[in-house]
Design an enzyme around this catalytic site. Sequence first.
Site, short mmCIF file in Angstrom:
data_model
loop_
_atom_site.label_atom_id
_atom_site.label_comp_id
_atom_site.label_asym_id
_atom_site.label_seq_id
_atom_site.Cartn_x
_atom_site.Cartn_y
_atom_site.Cartn_z
N ARG A 174 -19.06 -3.10 7.75
CA ARG A 174 -17.75 -2.90 8.35
C ARG A 174 -17.69 -1.57 9.09
O ARG A 174 -18.28 -0.58 8.65
CB ARG A 174 -16.68 -2.93 7.25
CG ARG A 174 -16.10 -4.31 7.06
CD ARG A 174 -15.19 -4.43 5.88
NE ARG A 174 -14.22 -3.37 5.68
CZ ARG A 174 -13.31 -3.38 4.71
NH1 ARG A 174 -13.27 -4.40 3.87
NH2 ARG A 174 -12.47 -2.38 4.56
N ARG B 153 0.81 -1.21 0.00
CA ARG B 153 0.00 0.00 0.00
C ARG B 153 0.85 1.26 0.00
O ARG B 153 0.31 2.36 0.07
CB ARG B 153 -0.88 0.00 1.26
CG ARG B 153 -2.33 -0.32 0.93
CD ARG B 153 -3.06 -0.32 2.24
NE ARG B 153 -4.45 -0.02 2.10
CZ ARG B 153 -5.40 -0.96 2.01
NH1 ARG B 153 -5.10 -2.22 1.96
NH2 ARG B 153 -6.65 -0.60 1.96
P1 AP5 Z 1 -8.91 -3.34 3.26
O1 AP5 Z 1 -9.77 -4.32 3.91
O2 AP5 Z 1 -7.80 -3.79 2.38
O3 AP5 Z 1 -9.85 -2.29 2.54
P2 AP5 Z 1 -9.75 -1.51 1.14
O4 AP5 Z 1 -8.48 -1.55 0.39
O5 AP5 Z 1 -10.20 -0.18 1.55
O6 AP5 Z 1 -10.63 -2.32 0.22
P3 AP5 Z 1 -12.07 -2.79 0.46
O7 AP5 Z 1 -12.08 -4.13 1.14
O8 AP5 Z 1 -12.86 -1.70 1.14
O9 AP5 Z 1 -12.63 -2.86 -1.03
P4 AP5 Z 1 -12.47 -3.93 -2.19
O10 AP5 Z 1 -11.68 -3.33 -3.30
O11 AP5 Z 1 -12.01 -5.26 -1.68
O12 AP5 Z 1 -13.98 -3.99 -2.66
P5 AP5 Z 1 -15.10 -5.15 -2.51
O13 AP5 Z 1 -14.79 -6.30 -3.40
O14 AP5 Z 1 -15.39 -5.44 -1.08
O15 AP5 Z 1 -8.20 -2.41 4.39
C1 AP5 Z 1 -8.91 -1.91 5.49
C2 AP5 Z 1 -7.95 -1.19 6.42
O16 AP5 Z 1 -6.94 -2.10 6.90
C3 AP5 Z 1 -7.15 -0.04 5.79
O17 AP5 Z 1 -7.88 1.18 5.78
C4 AP5 Z 1 -5.91 0.01 6.71
O18 AP5 Z 1 -6.21 0.65 7.92
C5 AP5 Z 1 -5.67 -1.46 7.00
N1 AP5 Z 1 -4.75 -2.08 6.04
C6 AP5 Z 1 -5.02 -3.09 5.15
N2 AP5 Z 1 -3.95 -3.41 4.41
C7 AP5 Z 1 -2.94 -2.57 4.85
C8 AP5 Z 1 -1.59 -2.40 4.46
N3 AP5 Z 1 -1.03 -3.13 3.46
N4 AP5 Z 1 -0.85 -1.44 5.10
C9 AP5 Z 1 -1.38 -0.70 6.10
N5 AP5 Z 1 -2.67 -0.81 6.50
C10 AP5 Z 1 -3.44 -1.74 5.88
O19 AP5 Z 1 -16.37 -4.38 -3.18
C11 AP5 Z 1 -16.92 -3.22 -2.56
C12 AP5 Z 1 -18.45 -3.17 -2.79
O20 AP5 Z 1 -18.71 -2.98 -4.20
C13 AP5 Z 1 -19.19 -4.47 -2.42
O21 AP5 Z 1 -20.42 -4.12 -1.86
C14 AP5 Z 1 -19.39 -5.20 -3.76
O22 AP5 Z 1 -20.57 -5.98 -3.76
C15 AP5 Z 1 -19.49 -4.04 -4.75
N6 AP5 Z 1 -18.89 -4.33 -6.06
C16 AP5 Z 1 -17.72 -5.00 -6.30
N7 AP5 Z 1 -17.48 -5.03 -7.63
C17 AP5 Z 1 -18.50 -4.36 -8.22
C18 AP5 Z 1 -18.81 -4.04 -9.60
N8 AP5 Z 1 -18.01 -4.42 -10.60
N9 AP5 Z 1 -19.93 -3.32 -9.85
C19 AP5 Z 1 -20.74 -2.94 -8.82
N10 AP5 Z 1 -20.52 -3.22 -7.52
C20 AP5 Z 1 -19.41 -3.92 -7.22
#
Ligand code: AP5
Length: 220
Positions: free
Chosen positions: A159, A86
């Site tokens: 979440r 990240r």
């Molecule tokens: P993390 O859990 O990694 O969260 P994120 O990167 O913010 O990603 P998300 O899980 O929120 O989204 P995603 O891309 O996986 O989307 P999803 O498939 O769920 O990190 C959380 C926290 O942990 C960070 O803020 C930090 O504090 C810490 N952290 C983690 N890794 C770290 C690191 N390396 N270093 C430091 N800190 C770290 O989809 C989202 C939604 O959209 C769902 O509802 C889904 O149904 C919908 N959706 C998905 N695809 C589509 C589409 N094509 N069209 C329409 N809707 C869709």
Amino acid sequence: MILLGPPGAGKGTQAERLQADFKLAHISTGDMLRKQVADGTELGREAKGYMDKGELVPDEVIIGMILQRIEEPDAREGFLLDGFPRNESQADALDAALRERGRRLSGVLMIEVPDDEVVRRLTGRRVCVKNPSHIYHVELDPPKHEDVCDQDGSRLIQRDDDKEETIRRRLEVYHGQTAPLIDYYDRTGLLRRFDGTRSPDEVHGHLRATAATLRLEDQL
Ligand code: AP5
């Protein structure tokens, strides 16, 4: 391989599918951290403060956790990183660790989605309390029965960091600290870009085709 993209781009949604396609270990730093929080470990207690504010957890916590995880038996044949690296120091640490072990990245799959769409997706996201890879959206991908996981009947929850104010902060952190990795990996020739605003099935089709080619090229 690495899945790169802003929060809510669909990394978790797609990782679940690619894992099944290629028998790769899905390594999600977010899921690993949330498990530590749920288990009440010291690491979890430390991480929660950062996660609830939308800030990155310190590198020294994350890097050690990931380098240990990629050594596990299920990751020997390959792994899909979701949420790591990240920032550039995490990317450098991964690069050094892979080199030391005679391993290398096959590709970096970048899912692009504009900020407004991220906010819409994350405010409506629901996840399974038992298996966080089961992901839904109240409008875009609703479960058959409200707040019940289609796959295992468990309760669906929101979440803690999916509140609009925290989502906006996560986006700022993404643009400031993680987006520079796009150039970082572009320079290595490993980066492939995907339009994440298409339907989950379309995004999956494009990712799967590219991942298959990258893996094939890597084996030659
Ligand atoms: P993390 O859990 O990694 O969260 P994120 O990167 O913010 O990603 P998300 O899980 O929120 O989204 P995603 O891309 O996986 O989307 P999803 O498939 O769920 O990190 C959380 C926290 O942990 C960070 O803020 C930090 O504090 C810490 N952290 C983690 N890794 C770290 C690191 N390396 N270093 C430091 N800190 C770290 O989809 C989202 C939604 O959209 C769902 O509802 C889904 O149904 C919908 N959706 C998905 N695809 C589509 C589409 N094509 N069209 C329409 N809707 C869709």
